[in-house]
Structure formats: C-alpha cells, structure tokens
Design a protein around this motif. Structure first.
Motif, PDB file in Angstrom:
ATOM      1  N   ASP A   1       0.849  -1.180   0.000  1.00  0.00           N
ATOM      2  CA  ASP A   1       0.000   0.000   0.000  1.00  0.00           C
ATOM      3  C   ASP A   1       0.890   1.237   0.000  1.00  0.00           C
ATOM      4  OD1 ASP A   1      -2.060   1.737   2.369  1.00  0.00           O
ATOM      5  OD2 ASP A   1      -2.174   1.700   0.187  1.00  0.00           O
ATOM      6  N   GLN A   2       0.834   1.982  -1.123  1.00  0.00           N
ATOM      7  CA  GLN A   2       1.707   3.142  -1.239  1.00  0.00           C
ATOM      8  C   GLN A   2       1.159   4.311  -0.455  1.00  0.00           C
ATOM      9  OE1 GLN A   2       2.447   3.595  -5.653  1.00  0.00           O
ATOM     10  NE2 GLN A   2       4.259   4.515  -4.746  1.00  0.00           N
ATOM     11  N   GLN A   3       1.947   4.828   0.471  1.00  0.00           N
ATOM     12  CA  GLN A   3       1.501   5.954   1.266  1.00  0.00           C
ATOM     13  C   GLN A   3       1.779   7.286   0.581  1.00  0.00           C
ATOM     14  OE1 GLN A   3       2.066   5.657   5.653  1.00  0.00           O
ATOM     15  NE2 GLN A   3       3.460   4.001   5.107  1.00  0.00           N
TER      16      GLN A   3
ATOM     17  N   GLU B   1      13.196   2.758  -0.873  1.00  0.00           N
ATOM     18  CA  GLU B   1      12.594   1.919   0.153  1.00  0.00           C
ATOM     19  C   GLU B   1      13.464   1.972   1.397  1.00  0.00           C
ATOM     20  OE1 GLU B   1      12.901  -2.101  -1.089  1.00  0.00           O
ATOM     21  OE2 GLU B   1      11.964  -2.945   0.696  1.00  0.00           O
TER      22      GLU B   1
ATOM     23  N   VAL C   1       9.278   8.386   3.615  1.00  0.00           N
ATOM     24  CA  VAL C   1       8.507   7.527   2.720  1.00  0.00           C
ATOM     25  C   VAL C   1       8.467   8.236   1.374  1.00  0.00           C
ATOM     26  CG1 VAL C   1       6.306   6.403   2.289  1.00  0.00           C
ATOM     27  CG2 VAL C   1       7.133   6.663   4.643  1.00  0.00           C
TER      28      VAL C   1
ATOM     29  N   TYR D   1      -0.703  11.842  -0.761  1.00  0.00           N
ATOM     30  CA  TYR D   1      -0.339  10.951   0.331  1.00  0.00           C
ATOM     31  C   TYR D   1      -1.587  10.480   1.055  1.00  0.00           C
ATOM     32  CZ  TYR D   1      -0.786  15.180   3.245  1.00  0.00           C
ATOM     33  OH  TYR D   1      -1.243  16.309   3.871  1.00  0.00           O
TER      34      TYR D   1
ATOM     35  N   CYS E   1       1.933  15.245  -6.084  1.00  0.00           N
ATOM     36  CA  CYS E   1       2.180  14.169  -5.128  1.00  0.00           C
ATOM     37  C   CYS E   1       0.964  14.066  -4.212  1.00  0.00           C
ATOM     38  CB  CYS E   1       3.445  14.489  -4.337  1.00  0.00           C
ATOM     39  SG  CYS E   1       3.886  13.298  -3.061  1.00  0.00           S
TER      40      CYS E   1
ATOM     41  N   GLY F   1       7.720   8.626  -2.860  1.00  0.00           N
ATOM     42  CA  GLY F   1       6.985   8.231  -4.046  1.00  0.00           C
ATOM     43  C   GLY F   1       7.931   7.597  -5.040  1.00  0.00           C
ATOM     44  N   LYS F   2       7.375   7.140  -6.171  1.00  0.00           N
ATOM     45  CA  LYS F   2       8.188   6.443  -7.168  1.00  0.00           C
ATOM     46  C   LYS F   2       8.899   7.401  -8.115  1.00  0.00           C
ATOM     47  CE  LYS F   2       5.820   2.033  -7.178  1.00  0.00           C
ATOM     48  NZ  LYS F   2       5.213   0.957  -8.001  1.00  0.00           N
TER      49      LYS F   2
ATOM     50  N   GLN G   1      11.419   1.685  -9.135  1.00  0.00           N
ATOM     51  CA  GLN G   1      10.725   1.889  -7.863  1.00  0.00           C
ATOM     52  C   GLN G   1      11.225   3.145  -7.168  1.00  0.00           C
ATOM     53  OE1 GLN G   1       8.197  -0.267  -6.899  1.00  0.00           O
ATOM     54  NE2 GLN G   1       8.576  -1.092  -8.936  1.00  0.00           N
TER      55      GLN G   1
ATOM     56  N   ASN H   1       1.615  10.068  -9.383  1.00  0.00           N
ATOM     57  CA  ASN H   1       0.864   9.342 -10.402  1.00  0.00           C
ATOM     58  C   ASN H   1       1.358   9.581 -11.821  1.00  0.00           C
ATOM     59  OD1 ASN H   1      -0.899   7.982  -8.628  1.00  0.00           O
ATOM     60  ND2 ASN H   1      -2.088   9.851  -8.369  1.00  0.00           N
TER      61      ASN H   1
ATOM     62  N   LYS I   1       2.220   8.858  -3.308  1.00  0.00           N
ATOM     63  CA  LYS I   1       1.993   8.495  -4.710  1.00  0.00           C
ATOM     64  C   LYS I   1       2.316   9.660  -5.639  1.00  0.00           C
ATOM     65  CE  LYS I   1      -1.824   5.449  -3.466  1.00  0.00           C
ATOM     66  NZ  LYS I   1      -3.258   5.125  -3.633  1.00  0.00           N
TER      67      LYS I   1
END
Lengths: 113, 115
Positions: free
Chosen positions: A1-3, B44, A102, A25, A23, A104-105, B41, A7, A5
C-alpha cells in the motif's frame, strides 16, 4: 500500500514554462514533506521542504504547495530550464525528530529547449 | 569531502556471496539511514540509526540483511547469501538529530548487481 503516490511517471515541459509536479499521500500523520531531485548515477539532492503548518514555501524558482485537506502537494518550477531535467521524488515523514522518509516512485521531468 | 560518501560505487557479485557496503555520513550528523532503490521503484527504507539508540530495523527485507554503525559515524550494510532480487542501488543518508524538520542528505549510492 503506497503511502506516497506520484501518479505521473513522466512530464515534458518547454523551456521557460512552468513545471508542475504532483504528489498525493494517504497517511494523515505525515507532517513534513520534501522534494528531492535525482540525476542518473547520483544520489537524490534535497530541493525544498514544507512543514504541515504552512501551505506554501518558496525558494527561488521552486515553490511547494501543500493542501492538507486534500492530502496533496505540488512542486512548481518556474521558469523551467533544461538543467531541471531529472527525476523528482516526493517524500514525507512524521517529524518530531528525524524519522525515515517515505518516498513516491518519482516523476521524470524533461525540459525541452 | 563535505557530503555523504559511499563505497564501493559499483559492486558485481555472484549469487550466494556476502557483500558489505560502506557509508561515511556528513560530519556532525547523528542520524543515519539506509534506503534502496530497485529498478523503476521509489526509495525503500531499510534501517535507521539515531544517535546511541537501538537502530530501527523495521525496513530490512530479511534476516540476510544487517547493518552496524561504529563509533556513531561510519556504517556498514551487510547482505549475506545474496539473491538476484537484492540487485538495487543502495543509498545512505544522514541528518542532524536535533531539531525537527532536518532534511536528509544522500550519498551517490552503491549499485549492487547479483549475477
């Protein structure tokens, strides 16, 4: 579960125009948000941050906006320059001391001359 | 140098071997973090050292991963019996411990490739 994001995996903008990176969250405990910029083969470089007590923070060409009710933040770059081409990561943390971020990608920004 | 230093910058090893990655944080920074970025990704979180407190190991993906920080400065991340899924860029960051809202500063990472 991505906190956290991001998109849009990529964004292309003409030089001189505004770049807007978004972004979202999900964790309402997040109260400190950061943007990092990353060039290939380098580590992320801190760009700008915002605390949840503010809704805007500006540093030169970079402005971050925070909308807590929408759990959304955005990074505006104006005017965009070719050297801004990089991957931009949004990150969040629960503050009161240092805590792991945390991320995002990332969004790959290409500024076209 | 003034920034976070990581070594080696690249590491290629065979599956099943152990590897050690090193991080030298910014002088005076008492908080140190390890992250990894797999292909496509985001970053992490792996492990976090905060001053003299016990480290937060909640992000370590398996017991093959461990890290230590000697003398409150240099840290090593060890991966035992490496697997192909361990291939990633391993990033170290450091920050000041005192005061809220201190940004983390990253090294350039170690690119680990497991054959």
């Amino acid at each position: 579960d991505q906190q956290v994001k991001q998109n849009s995996p990529s964004l292309s903008v003409q030089e001189g125009r505004i770049s807007i990176l978004n972004c979202d969250y999900t964790n309402s405990m997040f109260d400190y948000f950061l943007w990092y910029k990353k060039y290939p083969a380098e580590g992320p470089t801190f760009l700008i941050s915002i605390s949840s007590i503010k809704d805007k923070n500006e540093d030169g060409r970079f402005t971050v906006f925070l909308n807590k009710s929408a759990k959304h933040l955005s990074l505006h770059i104006v005017p965009s320059q070719p050297g801004d081409s990089a991957v931009y990561f949004c990150a969040a943390s629960v503050t009161r001391g240092n805590t792991p971020l945390v991320f995002g990608k990332g969004t790959r920004l290409s500024v076209i001359a | 140098g003034a920034g976070v230093s990581q070594s080696p910058s690249n590491k290629v090893t065979e599956k099943g071997k152990d590897v050690e990655l090193r991080c030298d944080p910014i002088s005076g920074h008492t908080a140190l973090y390890w992250y990894r970025q797999s292909l496509g990704q985001g970053l992490e979180f792996l492990i976090y050292f905060q001053g003299n407190s016990a480290p937060d190991k909640s992000g370590l993906p398996s017991d093959r991963f461990s890290a230590e920080r000697t003398g409150g400065s240099v840290s090593t991340l060890t991966i035992q019996r490496t697997q192909q899924e361990d291939s990633a860029v391993y990033l170290c960051a450091s920050s000041f411990l005192t005061g809220a809202n201190q940004p983390q500063h990253f090294g350039d990472g170690t690119r680990l490739s497991i054959l």
